[in-house]
Write a protein that holds these residues in place. Sequence first.
Motif, PDB file in Angstrom:
ATOM      1  N   ARG A 267      40.329  52.483  42.410  1.00  0.00           N
ATOM      2  CA  ARG A 267      38.900  52.596  42.183  1.00  0.00           C
ATOM      3  C   ARG A 267      38.102  52.051  43.370  1.00  0.00           C
ATOM      4  O   ARG A 267      37.057  52.578  43.707  1.00  0.00           O
TER       5      ARG A 267
ATOM      6  N   HIS B 264      43.514  47.618  27.399  1.00  0.00           N
ATOM      7  CA  HIS B 264      42.925  48.705  28.192  1.00  0.00           C
ATOM      8  C   HIS B 264      42.882  48.306  29.680  1.00  0.00           C
ATOM      9  O   HIS B 264      43.255  49.100  30.553  1.00  0.00           O
ATOM     10  N   GLU B 265      42.448  47.073  29.954  1.00  0.00           N
ATOM     11  CA  GLU B 265      42.384  46.610  31.350  1.00  0.00           C
ATOM     12  C   GLU B 265      43.787  46.487  31.946  1.00  0.00           C
ATOM     13  O   GLU B 265      43.992  46.792  33.121  1.00  0.00           O
TER      14      GLU B 265
ATOM     15  N   GLU C  35      39.854  56.403  32.455  1.00  0.00           N
ATOM     16  CA  GLU C  35      39.546  55.781  31.159  1.00  0.00           C
ATOM     17  C   GLU C  35      40.478  56.307  30.066  1.00  0.00           C
ATOM     18  O   GLU C  35      41.000  55.538  29.274  1.00  0.00           O
TER      19      GLU C  35
ATOM     20  N   HIS D  99      44.710  49.748  33.273  1.00  0.00           N
ATOM     21  CA  HIS D  99      44.162  50.027  34.610  1.00  0.00           C
ATOM     22  C   HIS D  99      45.029  49.372  35.693  1.00  0.00           C
ATOM     23  O   HIS D  99      45.254  49.960  36.744  1.00  0.00           O
TER      24      HIS D  99
HETATM   25 ZN   LIG Z   1      38.333  51.251  31.684  1.00  0.00          ZN
END
Ligand SMILES: [Zn+2]
Length: 229
Positions: free
Chosen positions: A116, A103-104, A162, A107
Amino acid sequence: MLKFTPILLAILYALAMYRFSVWRTGKELDAKSTELADPALKQLTDRLAASLDLARIPVYIYEIDPVNGLAAPDGRIFITRGFYRKFRNGEVTGEEMASVIAHELGHVALGHARRRMIDFSGQNALRTALIMVLGRFVPFVGVWIANMLTSVLASKLSRSDEYEADAYAAALLTKAGIGVGPQKSLFHKLDSLTEKRAGMAPAWLLSHPDTAQRIAALEQLESRWKTSD
Ligand SMILES: [Zn+2]
């Protein structure tokens, strides 16, 4: 000309804030982290690396207790000490840890980490500019409206990040032969792990989307991939 001065000042302020945030985050992470050396997790991250044609994926331990994973603006991936402890205790499996790392990675790959930071400083600039503009027309209430508009916009942006990172992770985990299962089982555990206080704010205002909605989104992806086999 004078009319635009507050907006120009807000933009300058945002740029300075961005520089400062990147610098401060980097310093903080350097001081409080070490590279993770866990053979069981390395075996899993090596499978992710192979799927991406990379030699390896370095993961760092960030020495704080709250359960979290994060991607730094420079592209490094961190797992908190508190999260790693849950893995060592057996509360979280290696595959579930791999799903957080994936998941990271999402990003990083999708450019979210850098954006971000811009979002954060951009938010301050937007809020400042809105307060200056709205404050002239509607004193007092203008500040409140400016704050609300900025928060809603920011939560919408981070929520879509997300879902995108989840989808990236699902594809990577599937390619690596780990599958989407650990991602979903971790979401089921996530609420109790982070000791989320329920009913504090409506779902659309929270920066992190509801775990049930994230699971539903993953299941939608899975069914789409199954039918295209
Ligand atoms: Zn996240």
